[in-house]
Motif scaffolding. Structure first.
Motif, mmCIF file in Angstrom:
data_model
loop_
_atom_site.group_PDB
_atom_site.id
_atom_site.type_symbol
_atom_site.label_atom_id
_atom_site.label_comp_id
_atom_site.label_asym_id
_atom_site.label_seq_id
_atom_site.Cartn_x
_atom_site.Cartn_y
_atom_site.Cartn_z
ATOM 1 N N HIS A 20 0.603 -1.172 -0.065
ATOM 2 C CA HIS A 20 0.042 -0.179 0.091
ATOM 3 C C HIS A 20 0.872 1.510 -0.023
ATOM 4 N N ASP A 43 -11.998 9.924 -4.024
ATOM 5 C CA ASP A 43 -12.485 9.378 -5.478
ATOM 6 C C ASP A 43 -11.576 10.143 -6.394
ATOM 7 N N ALA A 46 -8.363 8.312 -6.487
ATOM 8 C CA ALA A 46 -8.582 6.946 -6.948
ATOM 9 C C ALA A 46 -8.391 7.057 -8.429
ATOM 10 N N ALA A 50 -5.636 5.706 -11.571
ATOM 11 C CA ALA A 50 -6.492 4.401 -11.940
ATOM 12 C C ALA A 50 -5.441 3.614 -12.489
ATOM 13 N N ARG A 51 -4.642 4.026 -13.171
ATOM 14 C CA ARG A 51 -3.712 2.974 -13.748
ATOM 15 C C ARG A 51 -2.897 1.984 -12.694
ATOM 16 N N LEU A 52 -2.987 2.434 -11.759
ATOM 17 C CA LEU A 52 -2.152 1.526 -10.481
ATOM 18 C C LEU A 52 -3.089 0.569 -10.099
ATOM 19 N N SER A 53 -4.521 0.948 -10.463
ATOM 20 C CA SER A 53 -5.455 0.085 -9.733
ATOM 21 C C SER A 53 -5.736 -0.226 -8.383
ATOM 22 N N PRO A 54 -5.655 0.991 -7.728
ATOM 23 C CA PRO A 54 -6.013 0.870 -6.210
ATOM 24 C C PRO A 54 -7.317 0.158 -6.047
ATOM 25 N N SER A 55 -7.323 -0.967 -5.014
ATOM 26 C CA SER A 55 -8.631 -1.561 -4.548
ATOM 27 C C SER A 55 -9.300 -0.426 -3.697
ATOM 28 N N CYS A 56 -8.762 0.446 -3.121
ATOM 29 C CA CYS A 56 -9.455 1.335 -2.190
ATOM 30 C C CYS A 56 -8.678 2.565 -1.848
ATOM 31 N N ASP A 74 -2.971 -1.618 -2.314
ATOM 32 C CA ASP A 74 -2.743 -2.621 -3.344
ATOM 33 C C ASP A 74 -2.203 -1.787 -4.804
ATOM 34 N N VAL A 75 -1.315 -0.679 -4.539
ATOM 35 C CA VAL A 75 -0.951 -0.117 -5.856
ATOM 36 C C VAL A 75 0.521 -0.493 -5.987
#
Length: 120
Positions: A20, A43, A46, A50-56, A74-75
């Motif tokens: 994280h 938001d 996030a 977005a390209r790193l796909s954070p889960s939250c 989770d990035v």
């Protein structure tokens, strides 16, 4: 409308906690902090990453420091010991966020970094 970067009104620091990332955005002035609180949402961060796909993405406020702290879950592609990315510890993420275009806030002059003080 003129464009400003987030770095015009704030500075930042970032790092990792396992997989994280942690990003602190610190306003130069109280007016800048008020703008950050209103506009720099979890938001929006996030979406920016977005390209790193954070889960939250979770935002914390530290008003006494004129700062917001974001945790992006989770990035880091597994974290420092597992990731093959160049920045395994997320140290550059604050600099990346400070490149976000924020438009030109109405009271932008009140948000800018105060001029450096010189001593005689």
């Amino acid at each position: 409308m003129s464009e400003y970067l987030l770095s015009a009104i704030a500075h930042g620091r970032s790092g990792d906690k396992g997989n994280h990332a942690n990003i602190a955005v610190i306003a130069y002035t109280p007016a800048g902090y008020a703008w950050l609180r209103e506009n720099l949402t979890a938001d929006r961060v996030a979406a920016y990453f977005a390209r790193l796909s954070p889960s939250c993405v979770v935002r914390y406020e530290a008003a006494n420091l004129l700062a917001l702290n974001f945790v992006l879950y989770d990035v880091l592609a597994g974290g420092a010991s597992r990731s093959l990315r160049i920045d395994t510890q997320g140290k550059t993420l604050a600099l990346a966020l400070l490149e976000m275009s924020i438009g030109l806030p109405q009271n932008h002059a009140e948000m800018l970094r105060p001029a450096a003080r010189t001593t005689p």
